[in-house]
Design a protein around this motif. Sequence first.
Motif, mmCIF file in Angstrom:
data_model
loop_
_atom_site.group_PDB
_atom_site.id
_atom_site.type_symbol
_atom_site.label_atom_id
_atom_site.label_comp_id
_atom_site.label_asym_id
_atom_site.label_seq_id
_atom_site.Cartn_x
_atom_site.Cartn_y
_atom_site.Cartn_z
ATOM 1 N N HIS A 101 0.868 -1.169 0.031
ATOM 2 C CA HIS A 101 0.030 0.071 0.060
ATOM 3 C C HIS A 101 1.019 1.243 -0.075
ATOM 4 C CE1 HIS A 101 -2.978 2.748 0.815
ATOM 5 N NE2 HIS A 101 -2.647 3.194 1.968
ATOM 6 N N ARG A 116 -2.915 1.039 7.572
ATOM 7 C CA ARG A 116 -2.674 0.094 6.875
ATOM 8 C C ARG A 116 -3.821 -0.760 7.416
ATOM 9 N NH1 ARG A 116 1.192 2.621 4.928
ATOM 10 N NH2 ARG A 116 2.879 1.728 3.967
ATOM 11 N N HIS A 170 -11.395 3.111 -1.482
ATOM 12 C CA HIS A 170 -10.308 2.891 -0.484
ATOM 13 C C HIS A 170 -11.112 2.747 1.029
ATOM 14 C CE1 HIS A 170 -7.331 3.699 -3.395
ATOM 15 N NE2 HIS A 170 -6.517 2.807 -2.638
ATOM 16 N N TYR A 215 -9.463 1.367 4.046
ATOM 17 C CA TYR A 215 -8.380 1.959 4.804
ATOM 18 C C TYR A 215 -9.368 3.055 5.888
ATOM 19 C CZ TYR A 215 -5.103 -0.147 2.054
ATOM 20 O OH TYR A 215 -4.269 -1.015 1.401
ATOM 21 N N TYR A 262 -8.713 3.405 9.701
ATOM 22 C CA TYR A 262 -8.622 4.775 9.990
ATOM 23 C C TYR A 262 -9.321 5.185 11.354
ATOM 24 C CZ TYR A 262 -8.398 10.020 10.352
ATOM 25 O OH TYR A 262 -8.369 11.419 10.507
#
Length: 470
Positions: free
Chosen positions: A282, A299, A447, A450, A454
């Motif tokens: 990534h 990640r 995404h 992610y 997060y």
Amino acid sequence: MKNLSLDDYKSIILRRDPHYDGRLYFGVTTTKIYCRPVCPARPKPENIVIYKSKSAAEKAGCRACLRCRPDLAPGNRFIQPGKDIVRRCLNLMDETFPEHKSIETLATTLGISARHLRRVFAEQLGASPGEILKTQKIHFAKHLLLETRESVSDIAFASGFTSIRRFNEAFKTAYRQTPSQIRTGKHSRQHKGDKIQLSLMILPPYDFTSILSFLKRHAAFGIEKVTDRYYERHVPQHNSYATFRVTINKKQDALLVDLQGFKLQQLSGLLITIGRLFDRDHNPDHLPVTSQGKHPGVRVPGCFDPFETAVSIILSQLVSIAQATGKLAALIQRFGSILDKKDVFRFPQPEQLMNAEIEKIGITRAKADAIRAIARLVHEQKIIFSYGADFARTRKQLLAIKGIGPWTTEIMMMRCFGDPDAFPENDLFIKRALAQHSVDENLWKTHRAYMTNYIWNQSRQNLSPGKKNG
């Protein structure tokens, strides 16, 4: 990647734009060296040639830069969102590396013609699948040459070459040096007996703390050990086991992998799997800039054994993390195999669970049925855990299993199949963050896995053992 002019590409190179790291490479006509976009080299714009892949650069006669090391750096597997053929094919090639799969076999797996596959690869990567594989073999061999003291012949065969002569020829073409010459003056790491240490380059920033924290909360009893500094796993080897440990070297932007008990020919597939577990490929610059302030380098934790992870995800439905890992430990102890007297276990295989009385570990009949169902489908190869899977088709397969709903499906897609847009929208923390407008989902399209991590990272102080999973 949107259509860009040659001037746009040259501007990317001159400003060293990390957003394109792993997506493109540039060669310098005067030196015949190719580099990553972030390389500190400052070539004249008129001497820059753009390449779509490492293989395309090497096919054009360029050799890898010794400063930015494009041959050892990770490349992005999601080159263009929506361009599914290349993503799937590259991942299928990884999963059998260094074995050569014919283009016809790959095309059949993907449900397209070999001619179409060649055309798509030429268009998006500037090289054929065979050329990509050859490049991977050479780069893996260089990795072992620089970091181990294994013989050149053993490294050649471990890298997938069937002849020393062909290996030497391919290596010299790529590097203008023989394998022995590239090793001269290099200080490969000392290793004793069956112990080896290898490094895996990563693209900074990398939030190693959060990924360790996640893996620690979900560690499998008797199989994994996770501390605040490292991840360790025991891997079955016939009636014994081998072990690897992963730490980070922030100064070198690399994961350090200490291995014990593995054979050289196992390392290619092992490093790819470890790379997926730690989301090595990534590029964090592909995420919204707002993510870089509070928790840079997010990640998505993958998995080492996808069946094991899928079972653990089912066990985690609507219970606390402590309860889920407790039930996972009970399942391992009851149905797994002891590998030594130190409580090292082999996770039970699908054929062992598809008819097992799993309820006896103290879970509901619905969960036990779901585990038995997915175990049977995996055993019968009706579900194949692969990053090269068709995501839409796989979602339908998982959702068709009684006891596996949208949340479970999305977590499996995220961790077991590598879908970067997997999105468990019913997760408690996700719903809360969206309701409070803590994140803008539209900025994370393609995404959202992610975005999910997060949000979890932001909330991890609340993810205590007493908190329930979404």
